[in-house]
Design a protein around this motif. Structure first.
Motif, mmCIF file in Angstrom:
data_model
loop_
_atom_site.group_PDB
_atom_site.id
_atom_site.type_symbol
_atom_site.label_atom_id
_atom_site.label_comp_id
_atom_site.label_asym_id
_atom_site.label_seq_id
_atom_site.Cartn_x
_atom_site.Cartn_y
_atom_site.Cartn_z
ATOM 1 N N GLY A 1 0.815 -1.206 0.000
ATOM 2 C CA GLY A 1 0.000 0.000 0.000
ATOM 3 C C GLY A 1 0.846 1.252 0.000
ATOM 4 O O GLY A 1 2.078 1.211 -0.047
ATOM 5 N N THR A 2 0.194 2.373 0.078
ATOM 6 C CA THR A 2 0.895 3.654 0.007
ATOM 7 C C THR A 2 1.388 4.141 1.356
ATOM 8 O O THR A 2 2.008 5.198 1.445
ATOM 9 C CB THR A 2 -0.041 4.729 -0.581
ATOM 10 N N GLY A 3 1.075 3.424 2.451
ATOM 11 C CA GLY A 3 1.568 3.802 3.760
ATOM 12 C C GLY A 3 0.985 5.113 4.262
ATOM 13 O O GLY A 3 -0.098 5.541 3.852
ATOM 14 N N PHE A 4 1.762 5.778 5.137
ATOM 15 C CA PHE A 4 1.237 6.988 5.769
ATOM 16 C C PHE A 4 1.072 8.131 4.780
ATOM 17 O O PHE A 4 0.206 8.999 4.958
ATOM 18 C CB PHE A 4 2.141 7.394 6.938
ATOM 19 N N ILE A 5 1.886 8.154 3.721
ATOM 20 C CA ILE A 5 1.748 9.226 2.725
ATOM 21 C C ILE A 5 0.399 9.110 2.028
ATOM 22 O O ILE A 5 -0.313 10.102 1.835
ATOM 23 C CB ILE A 5 2.908 9.175 1.715
ATOM 24 N N GLY A 6 0.039 7.889 1.660
ATOM 25 C CA GLY A 6 -1.270 7.674 1.056
ATOM 26 C C GLY A 6 -2.400 7.998 2.003
ATOM 27 O O GLY A 6 -3.448 8.517 1.585
ATOM 28 N N ALA A 7 -2.189 7.708 3.301
ATOM 29 C CA ALA A 7 -3.228 8.011 4.293
ATOM 30 C C ALA A 7 -3.454 9.513 4.412
ATOM 31 O O ALA A 7 -4.593 9.976 4.527
ATOM 32 C CB ALA A 7 -2.828 7.435 5.651
ATOM 33 N N ILE A 8 -2.377 10.272 4.396
ATOM 34 C CA ILE A 8 -2.511 11.729 4.465
ATOM 35 C C ILE A 8 -3.260 12.245 3.242
ATOM 36 O O ILE A 8 -4.171 13.077 3.351
ATOM 37 C CB ILE A 8 -1.117 12.390 4.575
ATOM 38 N N ILE A 9 -2.875 11.740 2.074
ATOM 39 C CA ILE A 9 -3.561 12.156 0.834
ATOM 40 C C ILE A 9 -5.041 11.788 0.899
ATOM 41 O O ILE A 9 -5.922 12.602 0.588
ATOM 42 C CB ILE A 9 -2.891 11.506 -0.392
ATOM 43 N N ALA A 10 -5.323 10.544 1.330
ATOM 44 C CA ALA A 10 -6.717 10.101 1.411
ATOM 45 C C ALA A 10 -7.509 10.947 2.388
ATOM 46 O O ALA A 10 -8.646 11.365 2.113
ATOM 47 C CB ALA A 10 -6.768 8.624 1.828
ATOM 48 N N GLY A 11 -6.939 11.223 3.571
ATOM 49 C CA GLY A 11 -7.636 12.024 4.571
ATOM 50 C C GLY A 11 -7.958 13.423 4.081
ATOM 51 O O GLY A 11 -9.071 13.927 4.282
ATOM 52 N N LEU A 12 -6.985 14.054 3.416
ATOM 53 C CA LEU A 12 -7.206 15.415 2.912
ATOM 54 C C LEU A 12 -8.249 15.425 1.799
ATOM 55 O O LEU A 12 -9.149 16.281 1.785
ATOM 56 C CB LEU A 12 -5.884 15.998 2.410
ATOM 57 N N PRO B 1 5.352 2.146 -0.450
ATOM 58 C CA PRO B 1 5.838 1.429 -1.627
ATOM 59 C C PRO B 1 7.353 1.436 -1.789
ATOM 60 O O PRO B 1 7.939 0.423 -2.163
ATOM 61 C CB PRO B 1 5.140 2.145 -2.794
ATOM 62 N N PHE B 2 8.011 2.558 -1.512
ATOM 63 C CA PHE B 2 9.460 2.615 -1.663
ATOM 64 C C PHE B 2 10.147 1.667 -0.677
ATOM 65 O O PHE B 2 11.044 0.898 -1.044
ATOM 66 C CB PHE B 2 9.954 4.053 -1.454
ATOM 67 N N ASN B 3 9.727 1.738 0.576
ATOM 68 C CA ASN B 3 10.291 0.874 1.601
ATOM 69 C C ASN B 3 10.046 -0.598 1.275
ATOM 70 O O ASN B 3 10.931 -1.444 1.378
ATOM 71 C CB ASN B 3 9.673 1.244 2.953
ATOM 72 N N LYS B 4 8.811 -0.920 0.857
ATOM 73 C CA LYS B 4 8.452 -2.308 0.586
ATOM 74 C C LYS B 4 9.216 -2.863 -0.615
ATOM 75 O O LYS B 4 9.639 -4.027 -0.625
ATOM 76 C CB LYS B 4 6.943 -2.421 0.338
ATOM 77 N N VAL B 5 9.377 -2.056 -1.663
ATOM 78 C CA VAL B 5 10.113 -2.524 -2.837
ATOM 79 C C VAL B 5 11.548 -2.875 -2.453
ATOM 80 O O VAL B 5 12.076 -3.937 -2.828
ATOM 81 C CB VAL B 5 10.094 -1.462 -3.950
#
Length: 635
Positions: A384-395, A479-483
């Motif tokens: 998944g997109t992790g916390f960055i994706g969560a921030i984007i989704a929340g906003l 994604p960067f960390n997981k890759v």
């Protein structure tokens, strides 16, 4: 209330303690000797558990440890004085000297909140703290505590200057909420104003103004570090600030509010500097939204991280698949509970960011959006997109739902908007966006990054260390960390364990670096109280290779934290490649080195320590630079 909970025998003016825990033990012993608690050891554990949730040290040498406990037989307040002072972790970095320990029975009334509210008037009373510290004996100290404040003669002030409304609230702890409220009430009285203060404390919202009171108010002061409903104040003079502002200068704040422009739900201004003001307000609002999400996420990070860390450290064994806990072990169950907390933390971050923007209608779609963002299976990605994706989704959810709720629906439909229309449309909006728009590029990005690492695997190890380490530190589970992690795990199967060796050294750098940064940055007041506590938990998570411990810091201040994490992780990975460190299990952190899975454990630990030190120093430096820039801009 306070007169029923304290007597001279519950005041100890000569504490011998030299540490925070020793202070607790001395004060708990007094409570036990006075028959206020039934089990001193268990009550001490309850005090320590409460302290782990948030430091109770405040400015000017005052600390207010407290707990609700089943071992309290009679509610009480015990007071201690340390003339030399002890390091308590107070917000101003100064030693604490005056300690109010509040013992409240579990399941009973909120005595600690009521006492805090009552103590507030004493703690902001001019000269009270110094007088109490210098009291010659317990009787004199008790007299000072119970004495009514003498009314100082002041210049004649018209009795009825008008009516002010205040709102106070703090996301971590309880004391500032009531200290700020008391300061506003005293300041307003001194200026001849009537005032009503709403408190957003740990026992909920109290003393809310009615619509009629808001209508007749001359000005509104919102001194809050948590989300409040601002729409009710539209058309009134409003000043928004932090919860500490009225404690410092309540009367100045009241004057500022009386001269403030009228508040509009959708702000617009024709002032010459309106563009700059709007940009500044946008940054302030964005920070508040992020803070709301982070403050709700931290307990999940701490709970999940520490449970996983405990399970792996005590019950874990190195295996080819990583750190594994034997089947049937009780540590497996503890691990699963920690995983639940970790699974929830990203949706919680997104949900409460959305909630801060658009209130309750945005909470459900925000949680759903955070879950989808963190689960790559929805859009064909391995992670998944992790916390960055969560921030984007929340906003995105927050602003979308805010727009939906602003539409002028028919009066028969309007009641359905917050409970049905906004949540459903918001959920469909964010799900569609991630699945059909955002998801495909993320999946392609992960494939591209994997191909890039594969092509670099036979090249320069320094360059590879920079790339691998930078990816490990960038998004902590994204994604960067997981890759980078999955690539390194895949290389183990082909017998090339040096990639996992570098990754294992880079993984713990972010949480260990943040733990060190909070320790270094304490005296510079660079971190929020909740971050200082999260720093301790992050350190424990880093020891067992849980990079997610750094997420709250990156979510709250990405411009300082992410570059620091990336740089430190790069240093650790490059050093690991240079030393030829290998790792045969799919896990990282000091625990892997100590359990013998790495070929050169001492050098591996040096790599991790060096990376963490670089991260900490970089983070503190960037935060100091940003703080200096903000101070200069306000001057």
């Amino acid at each position: 209330m306070i007169t029923k909970l304290i007597n001279k025998d519950l005041i100890k003016l000569d504490l011998q303690a030299t540490s925070k825990e020793e202070v607790f033990k001395e004060l708990v012993a007094v409570l036990y000797d006075q028959g206020r608690i039934s089990d001193s050891e268990q009550f001490l554990q309850d005090i320590l558990a409460r302290e782990a949730l948030g430091n109770t040290g405040f400015e000017e040498g005052v600390a207010i440890p407290h707990a609700k406990s089943a071992h309290v037989t009679t509610p009480a307040v015990v007071i201690g004085v340390s003339q030399s002072g002890i390091e308590y972790g107070a917000e101003d970095g100064l030693p604490s000297k005056l300690f109010f320990m509040i013992a409240s029975p579990n399941g009973g009334d909120n005595h600690h909140i009521e006492v805090l509210a009552e103590l507030s008037s004493k703690l902001i009373e001019e000269g009270f703290i110094d007088a109490f510290l210098n009291a010659p004996n317990s009787e004199e100290a008790l007299t000072l505590l119970l004495a009514k404040e003498t009314q100082q003669p002041v210049a004649a002030t018209p009795a009825n200057q008008g009516f002010i409304i205040g709102v106070t609230g703090c996301p971590a702890g309880v004391a500032h909420t009531y200290l700020a409220a008391e300061a506003l009430e005293k300041g307003a009285t001194a200026m001849g104003f009537d005032i009503k203060v709403e408190t957003n404390g740990s026992i909920g919202v109290k003393n809310s103004p009615t619509a009629e009171e808001i209508e007749r108010a001359d000005a509104i002061i919102v001194a809050c570090d948590k989300q409040v409903d601002m729409s009710r104040f539209a058309g009134k003079r409003v000043v928004k600030t932090n919860v500490k502002a009225p404690i410092r200068d309540a009367q100045g704040l009241i004057n500022e509010a009386l001269a403030a422009p009228t508040y509009q739900a959708e702000a617009s201004s024709n002032a010459p500097n309106s563009i700059a003001n709007k940009a500044s307000q946008t940054r302030s609002d964005l920070y508040r939204y992020l803070m709301n999400g982070v403050s709700h996420m931290i307990p999940f990070v701490v709970t999940g991280g520490l449970l996983i860390a405990l399970a792996l450290a005590v019950g874990g064994e190195p295996s080819e698949a990583g750190m594994a806990i034997p089947d049937g072990s009780v540590w497996n169950q503890i691990l699963e509970v920690g995983v639940v907390a970790f699974t929830l933390m990203i949706p919680i971050l997104a949900g409460y960011i959305a909630y801060a923007i658009a209130d309750r209608p945005a909470l459900a779609p925000g949680l759903i959006g955070g879950w989808i963002a963190n689960n790559g299976s929805f859009y064909g990605a391995e992670a998944g997109t992790g916390f960055i994706g969560a921030i984007i989704a929340g906003l995105l959810v927050g602003y979308f739902v805010k727009w939906i709720t602003s539409i002028n629906f028919h009066k028969f439909v309007q009641p359905l908007v917050p409970i049905m229309i906004a949540p459903i449309t918001g959920s469909l909006f964010i799900a569609g966006l991630f699945i059909f728009v955002i998801g495909a590029p993320i999946a392609s990005l992960m494939d591209g990054l994997t191909a890039m690492l594969t092509s670099m695997s036979t090249g320069n190890v320094v360059l590879l260390g920079i790339v691998l380490g930078g990816m490990a530190g960038f998004d902590m589970g994204g994604p960067f960390n997981k890759v980078a992690f999955l690539f390194s795990v895949g290389m183990i199967a082909s017998g090339q364990t040096q990639f996992m060796g570098a990754m294992a050294c880079a993984i713990p750098v972010a949480p260990l670096g943040m733990a060190l940064a909070t320790a270094l940055g304490r005296k510079f007041e660079l971190f929020e109280p909740s971050e200082l506590e999260a720093g301790k938990a992050a350190g424990a998570m880093g020891l067992v290779g849980i990079s997610e411990g750094a997420i709250p810091f990156a979510a709250q201040d990405p411009m300082s934290v992410i570059p620091a994490n990336v740089l430190g992780s790069m240093v650790a990975a490059v050093m690991a490649f240079s030393f030829g460190i290998t790792n045969s299990v799919a896990h990282g952190g000091p625990v892997v080195a100590l359990l013998g899975a790495m070929n050169q454990p001492v050098l591996a630990l040096i790599c991790m320590a060096a990376g963490a030190a670089v991260t900490a120093l970089t983070c503190v430096t960037l935060k100091k630079m940003r703080k200096a820039k903000m101070v200069a801009a306000m001057a």
